[in-house]
Design a protein around this motif. Structure first.
Motif, PDB file in Angstrom:
ATOM      1  N   LYS A 139       0.839  -1.198   0.000  1.00  0.00           N
ATOM      2  CA  LYS A 139       0.000   0.000   0.000  1.00  0.00           C
ATOM      3  C   LYS A 139       0.874   1.247   0.000  1.00  0.00           C
ATOM      4  CE  LYS A 139      -2.811  -0.768   3.482  1.00  0.00           C
ATOM      5  NZ  LYS A 139      -3.913  -0.574   4.454  1.00  0.00           N
ATOM      6  N   THR A 140       0.493   2.203  -0.831  1.00  0.00           N
ATOM      7  CA  THR A 140       1.159   3.507  -0.858  1.00  0.00           C
ATOM      8  C   THR A 140       0.177   4.544  -0.354  1.00  0.00           C
ATOM      9  OG1 THR A 140       2.506   2.875  -2.764  1.00  0.00           O
ATOM     10  CG2 THR A 140       2.286   5.235  -2.303  1.00  0.00           C
ATOM     11  N   GLU A 141       0.571   5.307   0.654  1.00  0.00           N
ATOM     12  CA  GLU A 141      -0.321   6.322   1.209  1.00  0.00           C
ATOM     13  C   GLU A 141      -0.261   7.598   0.376  1.00  0.00           C
ATOM     14  OE1 GLU A 141       0.714   6.805   5.325  1.00  0.00           O
ATOM     15  OE2 GLU A 141      -0.668   5.206   5.941  1.00  0.00           O
ATOM     16  N   LEU A 142      -1.410   8.174   0.132  1.00  0.00           N
ATOM     17  CA  LEU A 142      -1.514   9.406  -0.648  1.00  0.00           C
ATOM     18  C   LEU A 142      -1.175  10.618   0.210  1.00  0.00           C
ATOM     19  CD1 LEU A 142      -4.930   8.560  -2.369  1.00  0.00           C
ATOM     20  CD2 LEU A 142      -2.646   8.324  -3.367  1.00  0.00           C
ATOM     21  N   ALA A 143      -0.788  11.675  -0.463  1.00  0.00           N
ATOM     22  CA  ALA A 143      -0.484  12.913   0.259  1.00  0.00           C
ATOM     23  C   ALA A 143      -1.756  13.569   0.776  1.00  0.00           C
ATOM     24  CB  ALA A 143       0.270  13.878  -0.655  1.00  0.00           C
ATOM     25  N   GLY A 144      -2.865  13.374   0.056  1.00  0.00           N
ATOM     26  CA  GLY A 144      -4.143  13.960   0.462  1.00  0.00           C
ATOM     27  C   GLY A 144      -5.244  12.924   0.423  1.00  0.00           C
ATOM     28  N   THR A 145      -6.455  13.376   0.107  1.00  0.00           N
ATOM     29  CA  THR A 145      -7.599  12.457   0.039  1.00  0.00           C
ATOM     30  C   THR A 145      -8.020  12.167  -1.400  1.00  0.00           C
ATOM     31  OG1 THR A 145      -9.105  14.331   0.283  1.00  0.00           O
ATOM     32  CG2 THR A 145      -8.482  13.158   2.297  1.00  0.00           C
ATOM     33  N   SER A 146      -7.204  12.583  -2.350  1.00  0.00           N
ATOM     34  CA  SER A 146      -7.457  12.261  -3.756  1.00  0.00           C
ATOM     35  C   SER A 146      -6.127  11.901  -4.414  1.00  0.00           C
ATOM     36  CB  SER A 146      -8.114  13.438  -4.492  1.00  0.00           C
ATOM     37  OG  SER A 146      -7.253  14.559  -4.494  1.00  0.00           O
ATOM     38  N   ILE A 147      -6.202  11.161  -5.514  1.00  0.00           N
ATOM     39  CA  ILE A 147      -4.990  10.688  -6.194  1.00  0.00           C
ATOM     40  C   ILE A 147      -4.490  11.767  -7.150  1.00  0.00           C
ATOM     41  CG2 ILE A 147      -4.020   8.914  -7.702  1.00  0.00           C
ATOM     42  CD1 ILE A 147      -6.251   7.046  -6.756  1.00  0.00           C
ATOM     43  N   ALA A 150      -1.952  -1.025  -3.803  1.00  0.00           N
ATOM     44  CA  ALA A 150      -3.036  -0.058  -3.541  1.00  0.00           C
ATOM     45  C   ALA A 150      -2.510   1.366  -3.361  1.00  0.00           C
ATOM     46  CB  ALA A 150      -3.797  -0.474  -2.291  1.00  0.00           C
ATOM     47  N   LEU A 151      -3.367   2.316  -3.738  1.00  0.00           N
ATOM     48  CA  LEU A 151      -3.197   3.725  -3.380  1.00  0.00           C
ATOM     49  C   LEU A 151      -4.292   4.026  -2.379  1.00  0.00           C
ATOM     50  CD1 LEU A 151      -2.502   5.443  -6.835  1.00  0.00           C
ATOM     51  CD2 LEU A 151      -0.857   4.898  -5.039  1.00  0.00           C
ATOM     52  N   ALA A 152      -3.901   4.399  -1.169  1.00  0.00           N
ATOM     53  CA  ALA A 152      -4.859   4.554  -0.088  1.00  0.00           C
ATOM     54  C   ALA A 152      -4.682   5.889   0.625  1.00  0.00           C
ATOM     55  CB  ALA A 152      -4.726   3.409   0.905  1.00  0.00           C
ATOM     56  N   VAL A 153      -5.790   6.379   1.189  1.00  0.00           N
ATOM     57  CA  VAL A 153      -5.745   7.597   1.994  1.00  0.00           C
ATOM     58  C   VAL A 153      -4.930   7.314   3.249  1.00  0.00           C
ATOM     59  CG1 VAL A 153      -7.142   9.311   3.237  1.00  0.00           C
ATOM     60  CG2 VAL A 153      -7.996   8.291   1.115  1.00  0.00           C
ATOM     61  N   LYS A 154      -4.138   8.274   3.659  1.00  0.00           N
ATOM     62  CA  LYS A 154      -3.249   8.099   4.817  1.00  0.00           C
ATOM     63  C   LYS A 154      -4.026   7.732   6.074  1.00  0.00           C
ATOM     64  CE  LYS A 154       0.600  10.373   7.179  1.00  0.00           C
ATOM     65  NZ  LYS A 154       1.415  11.623   7.250  1.00  0.00           N
ATOM     66  N   GLU A 155      -3.471   6.758   6.827  1.00  0.00           N
ATOM     67  CA  GLU A 155      -4.082   6.386   8.105  1.00  0.00           C
ATOM     68  C   GLU A 155      -3.988   7.545   9.080  1.00  0.00           C
ATOM     69  OE1 GLU A 155      -5.598   3.645   8.874  1.00  0.00           O
ATOM     70  OE2 GLU A 155      -4.972   2.119   7.434  1.00  0.00           O
ATOM     71  N   SER A 156      -5.016   7.709   9.904  1.00  0.00           N
ATOM     72  CA  SER A 156      -5.008   8.817  10.862  1.00  0.00           C
ATOM     73  C   SER A 156      -4.098   8.506  12.048  1.00  0.00           C
ATOM     74  CB  SER A 156      -6.433   9.055  11.354  1.00  0.00           C
ATOM     75  OG  SER A 156      -6.973   7.891  11.936  1.00  0.00           O
TER      76      SER A 156
END
Length: 363
Positions: A224-232, A357-363
């Motif tokens: 999984k790669t975390e995105l910088a924001g909430t969109s790709i 996967a491209l995923a929104v960053k975990e909080s």
């Protein structure tokens, strides 16, 4: 055509229509192609039946018909200038279409990419070999070559589950309808079961025996790669595509159309980004990796949500224990016929490691 030729052609078309109804049970057949051919056959059948009806119609004497018209009291009233109003009202003929039209549904082409395993089994076990470690170099005459401990065989188990649906049809609909509903049932049920499979391949259905979707596997994957924001962003999608090009399987990137729209909205001022966006728009690819727009894919942007999955769809396995069976059920004192369709299947990605996967960053 002569009457004998018309009768032969009508019988030939009827046989082909019945064969198409049976073809809906074959997952290798494309439903869209079958629907198109069925519509063509129905259209020609109607034309040939009309031609036959015209041949069998008794000939009329045109002179007698003309005389009856002009001698009628109605015609004499019109000829003397009496004003009349001619209306259809509710007494006009009714044209009952004999082709059954289904509502437009989502394209389920993704099912043509996955792999099906057939067999009347309680479970389907797929052996998976993990890669061995890299060989090392040794001096001449070496006697202590290290044994590999990485390569091992694990098993991916698919346990088919029963899926069923009942469609009640009245005696009137079966007897007096111009549509041959029984011939249409395989196609109707087939589409319903394909919708369930389609959803199962993409997002799954939650329990252990039901289908496990590629987005569920991606959420459990270590890739999984975390995105910088909430969109790709285009750059993040590009990085994923480049990592997939190095694999020995053909990958596709699956995402929801709304996620795709968000990627196109990337306003990064960079010439490379513009070139990549042009490829994405024109070809639905990035660096040659296909982008599959899938309406069933999730769109949630909460922490940890997967927005895009790079996956080799050929390594998604669907185990089918029994093909679709349709049984008519009659109930005492009930004029309805209950058509029950049953099918046994389940599916999952052979390994969660297949999914990137491209995923929104975990909080």
């Amino acid at each position: 055509m002569k009457k004998e030729e018309l009768l032969a052609r009508i019988e030939e078309l009827s046989k082909e229509k019945r064969a198409i109804a049976d073809s809906y049970l074959d997952p290798e057949q494309k439903v869209e192609d079958l629907d198109k051919r069925a519509a063509e056959i129905s259209k020609e059948l109607e034309q040939r039946k009309r031609e036959l009806a015209q041949l069998e119609m008794p000939e009329e004497n045109p002179e007698e018909k003309r005389s009856a018209l002009f001698d009628s009291a109605e015609w004499r009233k019109l000829a003397t200038g009496e004003k009349r109003s001619l209306t259809i009202g509710s007494t006009g003929a009714i044209n009952q279409i004999k082709t059954l039209f289904k509502e437009i549904a989502d394209n389920d082409d993704i099912l043509n990419k996955v792999t099906f395993y057939y067999g009347a089994n309680a479970a389907t076990n797929i052996p998976v070999l993990a890669p061995m470690s890299d060989p090392s170099d040794y001096a001449e005459g070496a006697t202590s070559v290290t044994s590999d401990t990485s390569a091992s065989v694990s098993v991916t188990e698919i346990q088919p589950k029963a899926y069923a649906q009942v469609l009640p049809i009245t005696a009137e609909a079966l007897t007096m309808n111009t549509i041959n509903l029984e011939a249409e049932l395989p196609g109707i049920f087939q589409k319903a079961f394909r919708r369930v499979m389609h959803k199962g391949v993409v997002v799954g259905e939650g329990t252990t025996k039901k289908m496990k979707g590629i987005f569920t596997s991606a959420a459990a994957s270590t890739n999984k790669t975390e995105l910088a924001g909430t969109s790709i962003k285009v750059r993040e999608l590009h990085t994923l595509a480049l990592s997939l090009l190095s694999k020995d399987e053909t990958f596709e990137i699956v995402m929801n159309p709304s996620v795709y729209s968000g990627i196109l909205a990337d306003t990064t001022a960079d010439e490379t980004i513009k070139i990549l966006k042009e490829e994405i728009i024109r070809n639905k690819t990035i660096e040659g990796v296909k982008i599959r727009l899938e309406p069933q894919a999730p769109v949630a942007t909460t922490a940890g949500s997967v927005l895009a999955v790079g996956v080799p769809l050929s390594r998604y396995a669907v185990g089918v224990a029994a093909e679709m069976q349709i049984e008519p059920i009659k109930v005492k004192g009930d004029t309805n016929t209950y058509f029950q369709a049953t099918m046994f299947f389940s599916g999952k990605q052979i390994s969660d490691k297949d999914c990137f996967a491209l995923a929104v960053k975990e909080s």
